[in-house]
Scaffold this active site. Sequence first.
Site, PDB file in Angstrom:
ATOM      1  NE  ARG A 127      -2.184   0.820   3.930  1.00 35.79           N
ATOM      2  CZ  ARG A 127      -3.030   0.568   4.919  1.00 35.79           C
ATOM      3  NH1 ARG A 127      -4.340   0.623   4.707  1.00 35.79           N
ATOM      4  NH2 ARG A 127      -2.599   0.251   6.101  1.00 35.79           N
ATOM      5  NE  ARG A 161      -0.773   3.458   7.825  1.00 35.51           N
ATOM      6  CZ  ARG A 161      -1.936   2.936   8.195  1.00 35.51           C
ATOM      7  NH1 ARG A 161      -3.012   3.105   7.440  1.00 35.51           N
ATOM      8  NH2 ARG A 161      -2.037   2.255   9.306  1.00 35.51           N
ATOM      9  NE  ARG A 172      -1.666  -1.625  11.276  1.00 38.96           N
ATOM     10  CZ  ARG A 172      -1.244  -1.298  10.051  1.00 38.96           C
ATOM     11  NH1 ARG A 172       0.026  -1.429   9.709  1.00 38.96           N
ATOM     12  NH2 ARG A 172      -2.100  -0.841   9.172  1.00 38.96           N
TER      13      ARG A 172
HETATM   14  P1  ADP Z   1      -7.842  -0.232   5.267  1.00 45.82           P
HETATM   15  O1  ADP Z   1      -8.236   1.238   5.185  1.00 45.82           O
HETATM   16  O2  ADP Z   1      -8.981  -1.125   5.633  1.00 45.82           O
HETATM   17  O3  ADP Z   1      -6.627  -0.464   6.116  1.00 45.82           O
HETATM   18  P2  ADP Z   1      -7.080   0.166   2.454  1.00 45.82           P
HETATM   19  O4  ADP Z   1      -8.335   0.697   1.861  1.00 45.82           O
HETATM   20  O5  ADP Z   1      -5.974   1.135   2.687  1.00 45.82           O
HETATM   21  O6  ADP Z   1      -7.403  -0.682   3.798  1.00 45.82           O
HETATM   22  O7  ADP Z   1      -6.565  -1.031   1.512  1.00 45.82           O
HETATM   23  C1  ADP Z   1      -5.290  -1.643   1.728  1.00 45.82           C
HETATM   24  C2  ADP Z   1      -4.593  -1.835   0.377  1.00 45.82           C
HETATM   25  O8  ADP Z   1      -5.273  -2.848  -0.368  1.00 45.82           O
HETATM   26  C3  ADP Z   1      -4.558  -0.587  -0.481  1.00 45.82           C
HETATM   27  O9  ADP Z   1      -3.303  -0.482  -1.106  1.00 45.82           O
HETATM   28  C4  ADP Z   1      -5.679  -0.786  -1.508  1.00 45.82           C
HETATM   29  O10 ADP Z   1      -5.322  -0.216  -2.765  1.00 45.82           O
HETATM   30  C5  ADP Z   1      -5.775  -2.316  -1.610  1.00 45.82           C
HETATM   31  N1  ADP Z   1      -7.155  -2.770  -1.733  1.00 45.82           N
HETATM   32  C6  ADP Z   1      -8.262  -2.248  -1.167  1.00 45.82           C
HETATM   33  N2  ADP Z   1      -9.373  -2.954  -1.524  1.00 45.82           N
HETATM   34  C7  ADP Z   1      -8.923  -3.958  -2.313  1.00 45.82           C
HETATM   35  C8  ADP Z   1      -9.575  -5.045  -3.014  1.00 45.82           C
HETATM   36  N3  ADP Z   1     -10.921  -5.222  -2.931  1.00 45.82           N
HETATM   37  N4  ADP Z   1      -8.797  -5.877  -3.735  1.00 45.82           N
HETATM   38  C9  ADP Z   1      -7.439  -5.717  -3.804  1.00 45.82           C
HETATM   39  N5  ADP Z   1      -6.779  -4.724  -3.182  1.00 45.82           N
HETATM   40  C10 ADP Z   1      -7.502  -3.860  -2.446  1.00 45.82           C
HETATM   41  P1  AMP Z   2      -5.332   2.803  10.726  1.00 40.49           P
HETATM   42  O1  AMP Z   2      -4.934   3.987   9.888  1.00 40.49           O
HETATM   43  O2  AMP Z   2      -6.798   2.719  10.948  1.00 40.49           O
HETATM   44  O3  AMP Z   2      -4.731   1.518  10.209  1.00 40.49           O
HETATM   45  O4  AMP Z   2      -4.696   3.061  12.175  1.00 40.49           O
HETATM   46  C1  AMP Z   2      -3.293   3.168  12.359  1.00 40.49           C
HETATM   47  C2  AMP Z   2      -2.960   3.085  13.840  1.00 40.49           C
HETATM   48  O5  AMP Z   2      -3.537   4.188  14.541  1.00 40.49           O
HETATM   49  C3  AMP Z   2      -3.483   1.832  14.575  1.00 40.49           C
HETATM   50  O6  AMP Z   2      -2.616   0.715  14.441  1.00 40.49           O
HETATM   51  C4  AMP Z   2      -3.563   2.361  16.015  1.00 40.49           C
HETATM   52  O7  AMP Z   2      -2.276   2.411  16.624  1.00 40.49           O
HETATM   53  C5  AMP Z   2      -4.036   3.798  15.818  1.00 40.49           C
HETATM   54  N1  AMP Z   2      -5.518   3.908  15.793  1.00 40.49           N
HETATM   55  C6  AMP Z   2      -6.284   4.309  14.734  1.00 40.49           C
HETATM   56  N2  AMP Z   2      -7.587   4.315  15.060  1.00 40.49           N
HETATM   57  C7  AMP Z   2      -7.657   3.876  16.346  1.00 40.49           C
HETATM   58  C8  AMP Z   2      -8.729   3.648  17.248  1.00 40.49           C
HETATM   59  N3  AMP Z   2     -10.018   3.818  16.884  1.00 40.49           N
HETATM   60  N4  AMP Z   2      -8.427   3.198  18.495  1.00 40.49           N
HETATM   61  C9  AMP Z   2      -7.153   3.021  18.879  1.00 40.49           C
HETATM   62  N5  AMP Z   2      -6.094   3.197  18.081  1.00 40.49           N
HETATM   63  C10 AMP Z   2      -6.331   3.647  16.823  1.00 40.49           C
END
Ligand code: ADP
Ligand code: AMP
Length: 215
Positions: A127, A161, A172
């Site tokens: 990602r 990230r 996570r």
């Molecule tokens: P989340 O917000 O739930 O952590 P993301 O939306 O950032 O997940 O998605 C994680 C990665 O997977 C991104 O790089 C995105 O482009 C990809 N991705 C999201 N949905 C799909 C899907 N349905 N199939 C394949 N790859 C996906």
């Molecule tokens: P995310 O962008 O949702 O993957 O979150 C990245 C990181 O932020 C997580 O691994 C947690 O450390 C922190 N975080 C985000 N949202 C929450 C939440 N609702 N509660 C606690 N920690 C959070």
Amino acid sequence: MNIILLGPPGAGKGTQAQRLMERHGMRQLSTGDMLRAAVKAQTPVGLQAKAVMERGELVSDEIVSALIGDGLDAMGPDTGAIFDGYPRTEAQAGSLDGILAARGRSLDHVIELAVDEDALVERITGRYTCANCGKGYHDKFEQPRVAGTCDKCGSTEFKRRPDDNEETVRTRMAEYRAKTAPILPIYESRGIISRVDGMADMDAVTAAIEGLIAD
Ligand code: ADP
Ligand code: AMP
């Protein structure tokens, strides 16, 4: 309309939230994005959250619930909210009820993106986002139309990230299983949760969500 997108890291919550915003003029409230902004700005919250996020553990319920309240207050009262990455614990789910009620809002849909855990490490380690507009991409699953140039804003700067590495992803996921999955029954008992196949391709996931919210 107020919607929660629920699912483990990499399930596609951010991807689908961006699409909902574009189609429906809703606002995405991502606690992860808010925390990353706080870390970057070195605010007191950011300084407290940085190490916790790097380990892949959860930041305190008080901090994230305060961020959500502030985020809602910064929106117009008629703008729909998409909660992305919040709530993540039973305490946060309870807080969200109070936060919404105090603002005359209520939850319309909780949408669970169901995914195989095996697929998530590949999704997360591939990602990246545009450093300028935040549009999401993936090394394999969503490449820019012109290599190295953002489809949305034309920027050539991208970022990854620090917590999107395999080791942190495992922590996570464990946090998700232990603390977040237990909130699903709360919404099941209220009859507002729907499950979407998050393993389908992105457009199919979007179509499934559109079908649900149109009902
Ligand atoms: P989340 O917000 O739930 O952590 P993301 O939306 O950032 O997940 O998605 C994680 C990665 O997977 C991104 O790089 C995105 O482009 C990809 N991705 C999201 N949905 C799909 C899907 N349905 N199939 C394949 N790859 C996906
Ligand atoms: P995310 O962008 O949702 O993957 O979150 C990245 C990181 O932020 C997580 O691994 C947690 O450390 C922190 N975080 C985000 N949202 C929450 C939440 N609702 N509660 C606690 N920690 C959070």
